[in-house]
Design an enzyme around this catalytic site. Structure first.
Site, PDB file in Angstrom:
ATOM      1  N   ARG A 231     -11.345 -41.485 -81.302  1.00  0.00           N
ATOM      2  CA  ARG A 231     -10.303 -40.830 -79.817  1.00  0.00           C
ATOM      3  C   ARG A 231      -9.209 -42.039 -80.574  1.00  0.00           C
ATOM      4  O   ARG A 231      -8.972 -42.822 -80.820  1.00  0.00           O
ATOM      5  CB  ARG A 231     -10.288 -40.794 -79.056  1.00  0.00           C
ATOM      6  CG  ARG A 231     -11.443 -39.333 -78.618  1.00  0.00           C
ATOM      7  CD  ARG A 231     -10.639 -38.645 -78.833  1.00  0.00           C
ATOM      8  NE  ARG A 231     -11.037 -36.664 -78.574  1.00  0.00           N
ATOM      9  CZ  ARG A 231     -12.190 -36.057 -79.398  1.00  0.00           C
ATOM     10  NH1 ARG A 231     -12.250 -37.013 -80.845  1.00  0.00           N
ATOM     11  NH2 ARG A 231     -12.599 -35.451 -79.143  1.00  0.00           N
ATOM     12  N   GLU A 260      -0.558 -38.486 -82.436  1.00  0.00           N
ATOM     13  CA  GLU A 260      -0.838 -37.560 -83.799  1.00  0.00           C
ATOM     14  C   GLU A 260       0.029 -36.250 -84.033  1.00  0.00           C
ATOM     15  O   GLU A 260       0.368 -35.802 -83.454  1.00  0.00           O
ATOM     16  CB  GLU A 260      -2.127 -37.007 -83.996  1.00  0.00           C
ATOM     17  CG  GLU A 260      -3.518 -38.756 -84.254  1.00  0.00           C
ATOM     18  CD  GLU A 260      -4.944 -37.539 -84.458  1.00  0.00           C
ATOM     19  OE1 GLU A 260      -4.777 -36.642 -84.451  1.00  0.00           O
ATOM     20  OE2 GLU A 260      -5.633 -38.637 -84.730  1.00  0.00           O
ATOM     21  N   HIS A 278      -7.726 -37.401 -89.857  1.00  0.00           N
ATOM     22  CA  HIS A 278      -8.805 -36.803 -88.539  1.00  0.00           C
ATOM     23  C   HIS A 278      -9.034 -35.695 -89.046  1.00  0.00           C
ATOM     24  O   HIS A 278      -9.235 -34.980 -88.966  1.00  0.00           O
ATOM     25  CB  HIS A 278      -7.727 -36.205 -87.023  1.00  0.00           C
ATOM     26  CG  HIS A 278      -8.348 -36.105 -86.730  1.00  0.00           C
ATOM     27  ND1 HIS A 278      -7.591 -36.472 -84.870  1.00  0.00           N
ATOM     28  CD2 HIS A 278      -9.912 -36.236 -86.141  1.00  0.00           C
ATOM     29  CE1 HIS A 278      -8.254 -36.494 -83.806  1.00  0.00           C
ATOM     30  NE2 HIS A 278      -9.693 -36.003 -84.760  1.00  0.00           N
TER      31      HIS A 278
END
Length: 526
Positions: A231, A260, A278
């Site tokens: 994370r 993000e 990601h």
């Protein structure tokens, strides 16, 4: 029964639904909120990934909806609270991407060990610069894993295959399980000091937010390499940039970022950083797995069966919910309090149900307490269904006992948590069906567990309470109430302050400096 699929999922997941025989599936992509509101009343279940948001407005229009499925781990795009109020089960697929995330972590470890990213760009830019990109071997190096859950464990297996020494920090990890993986569980500082590579596999919480910052980089080995595929925000990105610039950190592999989408970061200008957008769950296999997992749970909900990954509804029969609701609220508060104040590895949880509550099947209460206790430190999603299994997998012994004797109360629930550093305890009861804490770590209390709190164990001596109030006031934090507990004059004591809002980190730092204060914890019980 009808199921609405709003985002692209694997056809194999759709096939699971349609093969049931009594389920029709409509795939309608890129619908607006207004469009979903218009048709949602026709459906028994809806499946989404991350694109479509299932809002409170949609849920309120869903007259026959029984289940909302998220083909993935997070449920940020679903109003879980609104779904819970309406009795709609929210399910996700927390295990489908385990291997994908573990393999991407290993890919980043290898890439930053051998300078793959920067060497690739250099060669494609017309340079043949072999000596500049000399790397290091993994064999014989020490890998430090922060979080030894499902993904962390899979990374450990693969690291051992590279002949790496693996150490890990995880307050909830079973020593026996770690040994079976060839992993040594140790404290956080040891991981920072001894590791050649460090990889993060923890959830982002108030305790893990920027847990790797300038102070932590300062105690690491020169030339340490860092990977984060968990994370964003767990690593302080500015501190990481500074550590790379100074040479303390030789390289970093990043798949997640504090904000993000992230397309512009000072880190991207550094040759030592390998970055991906990601991609942890982005494999064909993972997308198939999460679609299948959520499809099976949707069917279980529609058939009234127990589900494997519900995130909101405890397993209590509808006719018992009125009776159990106050008890559930109490154990939720107890579990959350303990989860936010225990910083050590849990070995045993003993729950004793006393008085009127002891005549019921208390399994849902135990599960609810475990879910709230464990959710603060584990990388995987802990819910009402899997909490007992998560505890068992971590080697945590759970003991449940009942007695009709509740001392001076009609009902009392007592929880004792044993860690590798000692025991923590909290006891609670109901007052007009509202939760009350009546004992904390052996100190008599009478407090409503709610909102924001500061928990301050200290030595019972003059001027400490005054300093607490002064420092908190200097930071413009308003104290709503204070509860004090002690056993003997001049001995150990605890102060619990209820406050009107979140507490800046600077407050905790300043309070911890008071002579006689043993610890300071910020707790948010909502």
């Amino acid at each position: 029964m009808r199921v609405l699929v709003c985002d692209p999922i694997s056809q194999k997941g759709i096939d699971v639904l349609t093969s049931a025989g009594d389920v029709a599936v409509d795939v309608k992509l890129k619908l607006t909120e207004d469009q979903i509101v218009e048709i949602i009343a026709e459906y028994d279940a809806v499946v989404v990934r991350s694109e479509t948001k299932i809002t409170k407005r949609i849920i309120e229009a869903a007259d026959r909806l029984k289940a909302i499925g998220r083909a993935g781990v997070g449920v940020d795009n679903i109003d879980v609270e609104a779904a819970t109020r309406k009795g709609i089960v929210v399910v996700n697929a927390p295990e489908g991407n385990t291997i994908a995330a573990a393999e991407l972590t290993v890919a980043h470890i290898l890439a930053i060990a051998r300078n793959v990213g920067s060497a690739n760009l250099s060669l494609k830019g017309g340079k043949w610069d072999r000596s500049k990109y000399t790397g290091i071997e993994l064999k014989g190096k020490t890998l430090g894993i922060l979080g030894l859950g499902k993904i962390g464990s899979e990374v450990a297996k693969r690291a051992r295959a590279f002949d790496m020494t693996v150490i890990a920090y995880d307050p909830y990890a079973s020593v026996e399980k770690a040994k079976s993986l060839g992993v040594t569980v140790t404290d956080l500082e040891t991981v920072f000091r001894q590791s050649d590579f460090i990889t993060v596999h923890m959830p982002k919480t108030k305790d893990t937010y920027r847990m790797i910052s300038a102070a932590q980089f300062a105690i690491m080995k020169e030339g340490v390499r860092i990977v984060n595929c968990a994370r964003g925000g767990i690593i302080d990105e500015q501190a990481l940039y500074d550590a790379i610039q100074s040479g303390k950190v030789a390289a970093a592999g990043l798949d997640v970022f504090e904000k993000e989408p992230c397309t512009d970061s000072p880190l991207f200008a550094l040759d030592q950083v390998t970055a991906t957008p990601h991609l942890g769950a982005s494999t064909k296999e993972a997308q198939v797995n999460v679609a299948i997992d959520v499809a099976y749970d949707i069917l279980r909900v529609l058939r009234g069966e127990a589900v494997s990954a519900a995130v909101n509804i405890p397993a209590v029969k509808q006719e018992m919910m009125t009776i159990f609701k106050p008890y559930l609220n109490l154990v939720e508060k107890m579990g959350s309090y303990l989860g936010q104040t225990i910083g050590n590895r849990i070995e045993k949880v003993a729950i004793t149900f006393k008085g009127d509550v002891a005549k019921y099947d208390v399994t849902p209460l135990t599960t609810t307490l475990l879910k709230n206790l464990l959710k603060y430190a584990l990388e995987e999603s802990v819910n009402y269904v899997n909490a007992p299994h998560v505890a068992k997998a971590r080697g945590i012994q759970v003991i449940e006992a009942k007695t009709s004797d509740a001392q001076d109360y009609a009902v009392q629930i007592c929880v004792v948590v044993e860690t590798d550093q000692g025991k923590r305890q909290v006891s609670g009861t109901l007052l007009r069906n509202k939760p009350r804490f009546v004992s904390i770590d052996g100190y008599d209390m009478d407090m409503a567990p709610e909102g924001h709190m500061l928990v301050v164990p200290h030595t019972d001596k003059p001027r400490i309470i005054g300093q607490l109030g002064t420092i908190i006031g200097e930071h413009n934090v308003n104290i709503a109430g204070m509860h004090l507990g002690r056993k003997d004059f001049g001995g150990n004591a605890v102060a619990i302050l209820t406050i009107d809002g979140p507490v800046p980190a600077a407050v905790l730092t300043d309070l911890a400096k008071i002579d006689g204060v043993a610890d300071v914890k910020y707790v948010n019980l909502g």
